[in-house]
Enzyme design. Structure first.
Site, PDB file in Angstrom:
ATOM      1  N   ASN A   9       0.708   7.640   3.217  1.00 17.68           N
ATOM      2  CA  ASN A   9       0.777   6.116   3.193  1.00 17.68           C
ATOM      3  C   ASN A   9       1.546   5.421   2.101  1.00 17.68           C
ATOM      4  O   ASN A   9       0.786   5.511   1.224  1.00 17.68           O
ATOM      5  CB  ASN A   9      -0.451   5.511   3.606  1.00 17.68           C
ATOM      6  CG  ASN A   9      -0.471   4.105   3.846  1.00 17.68           C
ATOM      7  OD1 ASN A   9       0.596   3.131   3.848  1.00 17.68           O
ATOM      8  ND2 ASN A   9      -1.680   3.533   3.850  1.00 17.68           N
ATOM      9  N   TRP A  10       2.852   5.204   2.204  1.00 18.93           N
ATOM     10  CA  TRP A  10       3.397   4.913   1.162  1.00 18.93           C
ATOM     11  C   TRP A  10       2.958   3.114   0.617  1.00 18.93           C
ATOM     12  O   TRP A  10       3.387   2.919  -0.660  1.00 18.93           O
ATOM     13  CB  TRP A  10       4.986   4.983   1.108  1.00 18.93           C
ATOM     14  CG  TRP A  10       5.690   6.215   1.170  1.00 18.93           C
ATOM     15  CD1 TRP A  10       4.714   7.307   1.203  1.00 18.93           C
ATOM     16  CD2 TRP A  10       6.840   6.858   1.233  1.00 18.93           C
ATOM     17  NE1 TRP A  10       5.417   8.662   1.394  1.00 18.93           N
ATOM     18  CE2 TRP A  10       6.783   7.985   1.310  1.00 18.93           C
ATOM     19  CE3 TRP A  10       8.000   6.022   1.084  1.00 18.93           C
ATOM     20  CZ2 TRP A  10       7.979   8.737   1.283  1.00 18.93           C
ATOM     21  CZ3 TRP A  10       9.142   6.615   1.223  1.00 18.93           C
ATOM     22  CH2 TRP A  10       9.123   8.223   1.304  1.00 18.93           C
ATOM     23  N   LYS A  11       2.585   2.555   1.353  1.00 24.85           N
ATOM     24  CA  LYS A  11       2.224   0.922   1.334  1.00 24.85           C
ATOM     25  C   LYS A  11       3.463   0.391   0.858  1.00 24.85           C
ATOM     26  O   LYS A  11       4.323   0.689   1.150  1.00 24.85           O
ATOM     27  CB  LYS A  11       0.998   0.995   0.387  1.00 24.85           C
ATOM     28  CG  LYS A  11      -0.377   1.811   0.519  1.00 24.85           C
ATOM     29  CD  LYS A  11      -1.401   1.553   0.015  1.00 24.85           C
ATOM     30  CE  LYS A  11      -2.412   2.610   0.515  1.00 24.85           C
ATOM     31  NZ  LYS A  11      -3.842   2.341  -0.073  1.00 24.85           N
ATOM     32  N   HIS A  94      -4.995  -0.380   9.178  1.00 21.74           N
ATOM     33  CA  HIS A  94      -5.472  -0.186   7.751  1.00 21.74           C
ATOM     34  C   HIS A  94      -6.343  -1.315   7.256  1.00 21.74           C
ATOM     35  O   HIS A  94      -6.042  -2.547   7.318  1.00 21.74           O
ATOM     36  CB  HIS A  94      -4.215  -0.079   6.849  1.00 21.74           C
ATOM     37  CG  HIS A  94      -4.616   0.775   5.544  1.00 21.74           C
ATOM     38  ND1 HIS A  94      -5.134  -0.010   4.569  1.00 21.74           N
ATOM     39  CD2 HIS A  94      -4.362   1.881   5.282  1.00 21.74           C
ATOM     40  CE1 HIS A  94      -5.182   0.932   3.615  1.00 21.74           C
ATOM     41  NE2 HIS A  94      -4.842   1.919   3.878  1.00 21.74           N
ATOM     42  N   GLU A  96      -6.268  -2.682   4.454  1.00 20.64           N
ATOM     43  CA  GLU A  96      -5.733  -3.727   3.548  1.00 20.64           C
ATOM     44  C   GLU A  96      -5.031  -4.799   4.596  1.00 20.64           C
ATOM     45  O   GLU A  96      -4.882  -5.929   4.355  1.00 20.64           O
ATOM     46  CB  GLU A  96      -4.418  -2.943   2.902  1.00 20.64           C
ATOM     47  CG  GLU A  96      -4.993  -2.159   1.528  1.00 20.64           C
ATOM     48  CD  GLU A  96      -4.215  -0.953   1.216  1.00 20.64           C
ATOM     49  OE1 GLU A  96      -3.024  -0.757   1.530  1.00 20.64           O
ATOM     50  OE2 GLU A  96      -4.810  -0.151   0.410  1.00 20.64           O
ATOM     51  N   GLU A 166     -11.412   5.941   6.485  1.00 23.49           N
ATOM     52  CA  GLU A 166     -11.412   5.603   5.135  1.00 23.49           C
ATOM     53  C   GLU A 166     -12.245   4.750   4.522  1.00 23.49           C
ATOM     54  O   GLU A 166     -12.196   3.519   4.925  1.00 23.49           O
ATOM     55  CB  GLU A 166      -9.858   5.073   4.970  1.00 23.49           C
ATOM     56  CG  GLU A 166      -8.600   5.895   5.375  1.00 23.49           C
ATOM     57  CD  GLU A 166      -7.351   5.311   5.056  1.00 23.49           C
ATOM     58  OE1 GLU A 166      -6.585   6.233   4.318  1.00 23.49           O
ATOM     59  OE2 GLU A 166      -6.877   4.014   5.068  1.00 23.49           O
ATOM     60  N   GLY A 172      -7.804   4.085  -3.215  1.00 18.07           N
ATOM     61  CA  GLY A 172      -7.108   3.760  -4.648  1.00 18.07           C
ATOM     62  C   GLY A 172      -8.121   3.610  -5.748  1.00 18.07           C
ATOM     63  O   GLY A 172      -7.638   2.865  -6.711  1.00 18.07           O
ATOM     64  N   SER A 213      -8.501   8.465  -1.927  1.00 17.99           N
ATOM     65  CA  SER A 213      -8.521   8.919  -3.357  1.00 17.99           C
ATOM     66  C   SER A 213      -8.325  10.552  -2.872  1.00 17.99           C
ATOM     67  O   SER A 213      -8.809  11.432  -3.835  1.00 17.99           O
ATOM     68  CB  SER A 213      -9.534   8.738  -4.170  1.00 17.99           C
ATOM     69  OG  SER A 213      -9.247   7.454  -4.445  1.00 17.99           O
ATOM     70  N   GLY A 234      -2.658   7.571   0.142  1.00 17.23           N
ATOM     71  CA  GLY A 234      -1.913   6.983  -0.337  1.00 17.23           C
ATOM     72  C   GLY A 234      -1.339   7.111  -1.489  1.00 17.23           C
ATOM     73  O   GLY A 234      -0.157   7.889  -1.538  1.00 17.23           O
ATOM     74  N   GLY A 235      -1.843   6.617  -2.765  1.00 17.41           N
ATOM     75  CA  GLY A 235      -1.081   6.915  -4.096  1.00 17.41           C
ATOM     76  C   GLY A 235      -0.667   8.510  -4.258  1.00 17.41           C
ATOM     77  O   GLY A 235       0.571   8.556  -4.838  1.00 17.41           O
TER      78      GLY A 235
HETATM   79  P1  PGA Z   1      -5.275   6.374  -1.591  1.00 20.71           P
HETATM   80  O1  PGA Z   1      -5.088   5.392  -0.366  1.00 20.71           O
HETATM   81  O2  PGA Z   1      -4.939   7.688  -1.265  1.00 20.71           O
HETATM   82  O3  PGA Z   1      -4.395   5.736  -2.664  1.00 20.71           O
HETATM   83  O4  PGA Z   1      -6.682   6.072  -2.110  1.00 20.71           O
HETATM   84  C1  PGA Z   1      -5.479   5.943   0.927  1.00 20.71           C
HETATM   85  C2  PGA Z   1      -5.081   4.961   1.935  1.00 20.71           C
HETATM   86  O5  PGA Z   1      -5.316   3.434   1.758  1.00 20.71           O
HETATM   87  O6  PGA Z   1      -4.465   5.225   3.064  1.00 20.71           O
END
Ligand code: PGA
Length: 251
Positions: A9-11, A94, A96, A166, A172, A213, A234-235
């Site tokens: 997930n590149w956001k 998600h 966010e 999640e 993050g 994470s 994500g990251g």
């Molecule tokens: P993260 O994000 O791996 O940077 O913690 C995961 C996500 O929000 O899908």
């Protein structure tokens, strides 16, 4: 029985040009990894370019969001049929989006239905806040999110979709849930309610990811949990070392 699936997930990262450069850089190595489904989820604007760059590979493409309506006066949104030429997957609900864009359980359910109706595989996100976790509310909250998201779907539809558990406090932050903790919540609060609603056979077919994470050094621990079928990353999906992460997931 369930093929593991790792989705990046590149956001809100990478321009369309950067996205294409990046997938060109990783596609050969990523494509060589077998036994695990691989997906990248770039921003909307990068979807056509990424789709083209991944044409001859087995790497899937997903969007990060979608509106449930067919078309209309929804400024800034994308309809399902705008995504289907480029995507097989779509991330829905998600945390966010729930937090910053006021997405509700009801909207998540509408989006899941719309995605399935258009042949897109939803990756439905659920997860509790730190306060809920500390108050011992995780199971009630997460199972409520799962029930709301899947309301009105058929068992066949549910068997085909993906759920990402999640915990919000792990996204993050570098503070991941322990593999045993994640595995147990997924069993109790995600697969459990699915079994209640649609039967055990269906629950055993649903692929459930852990997210929060996840890195190349900890993915193997999550994969060792019987109820965890992959990760939403994500990251760590933004760098070429994503290939190592996927390799470690394949075992
Ligand atoms: P993260 O994000 O791996 O940077 O913690 C995961 C996500 O929000 O899908």
């Amino acid at each position: 029985m369930r093929t593991p699936i790792i989705a990046g997930n590149w956001k809100m990262n990478k321009t369309a040009a950067e996205a294409v450069d990046f997938v060109r850089e990783i596609r050969n190595k990523l494509g060589q990894i077998k036994g695990v489904d691989k997906v990248v989820c770039p921003p909307f604007i990068a979807l056509p370019g990424v789709y083209d760059a991944l044409q001859a590979t087995d790497i899937g493409v997903g969007a990060q969001n979608m509106h449930f309506a067919e078309s209309g006066a929804y400024t800034g949104e994308c309809a399902p049929n705008m995504l289907t030429p480029y995507c097989q997957y779509v991330i829905i609900g998600h945390s966010e989006r729930r937090e910053y864009f006021n997405e509700t359980d009801e909207g998540v359910n509408q989006k899941a239905k719309a995605a399935l109706a258009h042949g897109l595989t939803p990756i439905i996100c659920v997860g509790e806040t730190l306060a809920q976790n500390e108050a011992g509310e995780t199971q009630a909250f997460v199972s409520g999110q799962v029930r709301a998201a899947l309301d009105g779907l058929t068992a066949e539809q549910v068997a085909s979709l993906i759920i990402a558990y999640e915990p919000i406090w792990a996204i993050g932050t570098g503070k991941s849930a322990s593999a045993a903790q994640a595995g147990s919540i997924i069993g109790l609060s995600v697969r459990g309610p699915i079994a209640d609603m649609f039967g055990e056979e269906t629950a055993q077919k649903v692929r459930i990811q852990y997210g929060g994470s996840v890195k190349e050094h900890n993915i193997a621990e999550y994969m060792a949990q019987p109820d965890i079928d992959g990760a939403l990353v994500g990251g760590a999906s933004l760098k070429a070392s994503f290939v190592e992460l996927v390799k470690n997931a394949a075992g």
